[in-house]
Design a protein around this motif. Structure first.
Motif, PDB file in Angstrom:
ATOM      1  N   SER A  57      26.613  36.134  35.979  1.00  0.00           N
ATOM      2  CA  SER A  57      26.377  36.629  37.338  1.00  0.00           C
ATOM      3  C   SER A  57      27.677  36.872  38.119  1.00  0.00           C
ATOM      4  O   SER A  57      27.636  37.369  39.239  1.00  0.00           O
ATOM      5  CB  SER A  57      25.519  35.619  38.103  1.00  0.00           C
ATOM      6  N   GLU A  58      28.803  36.539  37.520  1.00  0.00           N
ATOM      7  CA  GLU A  58      30.106  36.610  38.190  1.00  0.00           C
ATOM      8  C   GLU A  58      30.808  37.928  37.893  1.00  0.00           C
ATOM      9  O   GLU A  58      30.869  38.357  36.750  1.00  0.00           O
ATOM     10  CB  GLU A  58      30.951  35.458  37.618  1.00  0.00           C
ATOM     11  N   ALA A  59      31.363  38.540  38.922  1.00  0.00           N
ATOM     12  CA  ALA A  59      32.171  39.748  38.716  1.00  0.00           C
ATOM     13  C   ALA A  59      33.510  39.349  38.104  1.00  0.00           C
ATOM     14  O   ALA A  59      34.152  38.414  38.566  1.00  0.00           O
ATOM     15  CB  ALA A  59      32.395  40.450  40.048  1.00  0.00           C
ATOM     16  N   ARG A  60      33.904  40.048  37.046  1.00  0.00           N
ATOM     17  CA  ARG A  60      35.204  39.780  36.422  1.00  0.00           C
ATOM     18  C   ARG A  60      36.271  40.501  37.249  1.00  0.00           C
ATOM     19  O   ARG A  60      36.467  41.703  37.119  1.00  0.00           O
ATOM     20  CB  ARG A  60      35.217  40.284  34.977  1.00  0.00           C
ATOM     21  N   ARG A  61      36.936  39.732  38.112  1.00  0.00           N
ATOM     22  CA  ARG A  61      37.970  40.327  38.953  1.00  0.00           C
ATOM     23  C   ARG A  61      39.122  39.336  39.094  1.00  0.00           C
ATOM     24  O   ARG A  61      38.957  38.137  38.876  1.00  0.00           O
ATOM     25  CB  ARG A  61      37.426  40.722  40.308  1.00  0.00           C
ATOM     26  N   SER A  62      40.251  39.850  39.463  1.00  0.00           N
ATOM     27  CA  SER A  62      41.444  39.025  39.608  1.00  0.00           C
ATOM     28  C   SER A  62      41.739  38.813  41.081  1.00  0.00           C
ATOM     29  O   SER A  62      41.601  39.735  41.888  1.00  0.00           O
ATOM     30  CB  SER A  62      42.639  39.707  38.937  1.00  0.00           C
ATOM     31  N   GLU A  63      42.143  37.588  41.417  1.00  0.00           N
ATOM     32  CA  GLU A  63      42.526  37.245  42.789  1.00  0.00           C
ATOM     33  C   GLU A  63      43.810  36.423  42.735  1.00  0.00           C
ATOM     34  O   GLU A  63      43.901  35.449  41.978  1.00  0.00           O
ATOM     35  CB  GLU A  63      41.436  36.436  43.475  1.00  0.00           C
ATOM     36  N   LEU A  64      44.792  36.819  43.526  1.00  0.00           N
ATOM     37  CA  LEU A  64      46.076  36.117  43.595  1.00  0.00           C
ATOM     38  C   LEU A  64      46.359  35.737  45.033  1.00  0.00           C
ATOM     39  O   LEU A  64      46.040  36.494  45.956  1.00  0.00           O
ATOM     40  CB  LEU A  64      47.213  37.024  43.106  1.00  0.00           C
ATOM     41  N   VAL A  65      46.987  34.585  45.220  1.00  0.00           N
ATOM     42  CA  VAL A  65      47.404  34.134  46.549  1.00  0.00           C
ATOM     43  C   VAL A  65      48.866  33.725  46.468  1.00  0.00           C
ATOM     44  O   VAL A  65      49.247  32.938  45.595  1.00  0.00           O
ATOM     45  CB  VAL A  65      46.546  32.928  47.023  1.00  0.00           C
ATOM     46  N   PHE A  66      49.688  34.277  47.358  1.00  0.00           N
ATOM     47  CA  PHE A  66      51.099  33.919  47.455  1.00  0.00           C
ATOM     48  C   PHE A  66      51.364  33.408  48.861  1.00  0.00           C
ATOM     49  O   PHE A  66      50.966  34.040  49.839  1.00  0.00           O
ATOM     50  CB  PHE A  66      51.997  35.133  47.200  1.00  0.00           C
ATOM     51  N   ILE A  67      52.031  32.288  48.950  1.00  0.00           N
ATOM     52  CA  ILE A  67      52.460  31.740  50.232  1.00  0.00           C
ATOM     53  C   ILE A  67      53.977  31.648  50.179  1.00  0.00           C
ATOM     54  O   ILE A  67      54.526  31.068  49.237  1.00  0.00           O
ATOM     55  CB  ILE A  67      51.844  30.342  50.475  1.00  0.00           C
ATOM     56  N   GLY A  68      54.647  32.233  51.156  1.00  0.00           N
ATOM     57  CA  GLY A  68      56.106  32.206  51.136  1.00  0.00           C
ATOM     58  C   GLY A  68      56.693  32.894  52.347  1.00  0.00           C
ATOM     59  O   GLY A  68      56.036  33.091  53.364  1.00  0.00           O
ATOM     60  N   ARG A  69      57.934  33.289  52.213  1.00  0.00           N
ATOM     61  CA  ARG A  69      58.624  33.993  53.300  1.00  0.00           C
ATOM     62  C   ARG A  69      59.207  35.293  52.742  1.00  0.00           C
ATOM     63  O   ARG A  69      59.525  35.387  51.551  1.00  0.00           O
ATOM     64  CB  ARG A  69      59.728  33.125  53.897  1.00  0.00           C
ATOM     65  N   ASN A  70      59.318  36.273  53.610  1.00  0.00           N
ATOM     66  CA  ASN A  70      59.887  37.572  53.246  1.00  0.00           C
ATOM     67  C   ASN A  70      59.173  38.203  52.055  1.00  0.00           C
ATOM     68  O   ASN A  70      59.817  38.846  51.219  1.00  0.00           O
ATOM     69  CB  ASN A  70      61.387  37.449  52.948  1.00  0.00           C
ATOM     70  N   LEU A  71      57.865  38.023  51.960  1.00  0.00           N
ATOM     71  CA  LEU A  71      57.095  38.617  50.875  1.00  0.00           C
ATOM     72  C   LEU A  71      56.469  39.919  51.359  1.00  0.00           C
ATOM     73  O   LEU A  71      55.919  39.981  52.450  1.00  0.00           O
ATOM     74  CB  LEU A  71      56.003  37.656  50.394  1.00  0.00           C
ATOM     75  N   ASP A  72      56.572  40.942  50.557  1.00  0.00           N
ATOM     76  CA  ASP A  72      56.057  42.272  50.881  1.00  0.00           C
ATOM     77  C   ASP A  72      54.699  42.437  50.192  1.00  0.00           C
ATOM     78  O   ASP A  72      54.632  42.617  48.980  1.00  0.00           O
ATOM     79  CB  ASP A  72      57.051  43.320  50.394  1.00  0.00           C
ATOM     80  N   ARG A  73      53.642  42.372  50.978  1.00  0.00           N
ATOM     81  CA  ARG A  73      52.291  42.443  50.419  1.00  0.00           C
ATOM     82  C   ARG A  73      52.083  43.723  49.610  1.00  0.00           C
ATOM     83  O   ARG A  73      51.515  43.704  48.524  1.00  0.00           O
ATOM     84  CB  ARG A  73      51.252  42.328  51.525  1.00  0.00           C
ATOM     85  N   ALA A  74      52.522  44.847  50.146  1.00  0.00           N
ATOM     86  CA  ALA A  74      52.336  46.128  49.459  1.00  0.00           C
ATOM     87  C   ALA A  74      53.079  46.138  48.116  1.00  0.00           C
ATOM     88  O   ALA A  74      52.547  46.618  47.113  1.00  0.00           O
ATOM     89  CB  ALA A  74      52.801  47.277  50.344  1.00  0.00           C
ATOM     90  N   ALA A  75      54.288  45.608  48.084  1.00  0.00           N
ATOM     91  CA  ALA A  75      55.061  45.567  46.839  1.00  0.00           C
ATOM     92  C   ALA A  75      54.417  44.628  45.829  1.00  0.00           C
ATOM     93  O   ALA A  75      54.389  44.920  44.621  1.00  0.00           O
ATOM     94  CB  ALA A  75      56.494  45.133  47.121  1.00  0.00           C
ATOM     95  N   LEU A  76      53.898  43.477  46.291  1.00  0.00           N
ATOM     96  CA  LEU A  76      53.210  42.550  45.391  1.00  0.00           C
ATOM     97  C   LEU A  76      51.960  43.212  44.810  1.00  0.00           C
ATOM     98  O   LEU A  76      51.690  43.114  43.604  1.00  0.00           O
ATOM     99  CB  LEU A  76      52.832  41.268  46.124  1.00  0.00           C
ATOM    100  N   THR A  77      51.195  43.876  45.639  1.00  0.00           N
ATOM    101  CA  THR A  77      49.978  44.557  45.181  1.00  0.00           C
ATOM    102  C   THR A  77      50.309  45.645  44.163  1.00  0.00           C
ATOM    103  O   THR A  77      49.690  45.729  43.103  1.00  0.00           O
ATOM    104  CB  THR A  77      49.209  45.154  46.380  1.00  0.00           C
ATOM    105  N   LYS A  78      51.305  46.453  44.469  1.00  0.00           N
ATOM    106  CA  LYS A  78      51.697  47.531  43.566  1.00  0.00           C
ATOM    107  C   LYS A  78      52.202  46.967  42.232  1.00  0.00           C
ATOM    108  O   LYS A  78      51.857  47.466  41.171  1.00  0.00           O
ATOM    109  CB  LYS A  78      52.776  48.392  44.204  1.00  0.00           C
ATOM    110  N   GLY A  79      53.010  45.935  42.293  1.00  0.00           N
ATOM    111  CA  GLY A  79      53.529  45.327  41.068  1.00  0.00           C
ATOM    112  C   GLY A  79      52.430  44.747  40.205  1.00  0.00           C
ATOM    113  O   GLY A  79      52.436  44.898  38.982  1.00  0.00           O
ATOM    114  N   PHE A  80      51.456  44.123  40.819  1.00  0.00           N
ATOM    115  CA  PHE A  80      50.348  43.546  40.069  1.00  0.00           C
ATOM    116  C   PHE A  80      49.496  44.636  39.449  1.00  0.00           C
ATOM    117  O   PHE A  80      49.053  44.524  38.319  1.00  0.00           O
ATOM    118  CB  PHE A  80      49.503  42.654  40.980  1.00  0.00           C
ATOM    119  N   GLU A  81      49.265  45.702  40.204  1.00  0.00           N
ATOM    120  CA  GLU A  81      48.434  46.790  39.669  1.00  0.00           C
ATOM    121  C   GLU A  81      49.132  47.485  38.523  1.00  0.00           C
ATOM    122  O   GLU A  81      48.547  47.965  37.609  1.00  0.00           O
ATOM    123  CB  GLU A  81      48.111  47.792  40.778  1.00  0.00           C
TER     124      GLU A  81
END
Length: 81
Positions: A57-81
């Motif tokens: 019943s579970e969707a097979r999807r990936s979820e990541l959480v980063f906690i830090g400083r000076n992190l670029d969400r768009a760059a993290l998303t693009k790198g992961f994709e």
């Protein structure tokens, strides 16, 4: 998700931004693997392992959480994709 590519990206990310990543965790759907892959890390330390099987019943999807400083969400998303 391809496990080899995930490891390469994570290694490069930690070399570049490890000092700015205070904590990270996630659940990843690996291609052709019936089980979830879970990981966690603090700064440059990273640990990942296979977890329980995905529920039907579970969707097979990936979820990541980063906690830090000076992190670029768009760059993290693009790198992961």
């Amino acid at each position: 998700m391809d496990l080899t590519r995930l490891n390469q990206w994570m290694g490069a990310l930690l070399q570049e931004k490890g000092a700015d990543i205070f904590r990270m965790k996630g659940i990843v759907a690996i291609s052709r693997h019936p089980n979830r892959f879970v990981f966690q890390g603090v700064h440059m330390l990273f640990d990942g392992r296979e977890d329980r099987a995905w529920k039907a019943s579970e969707a097979r999807r990936s979820e990541l959480v980063f906690i830090g400083r000076n992190l670029d969400r768009a760059a993290l998303t693009k790198g992961f994709e």
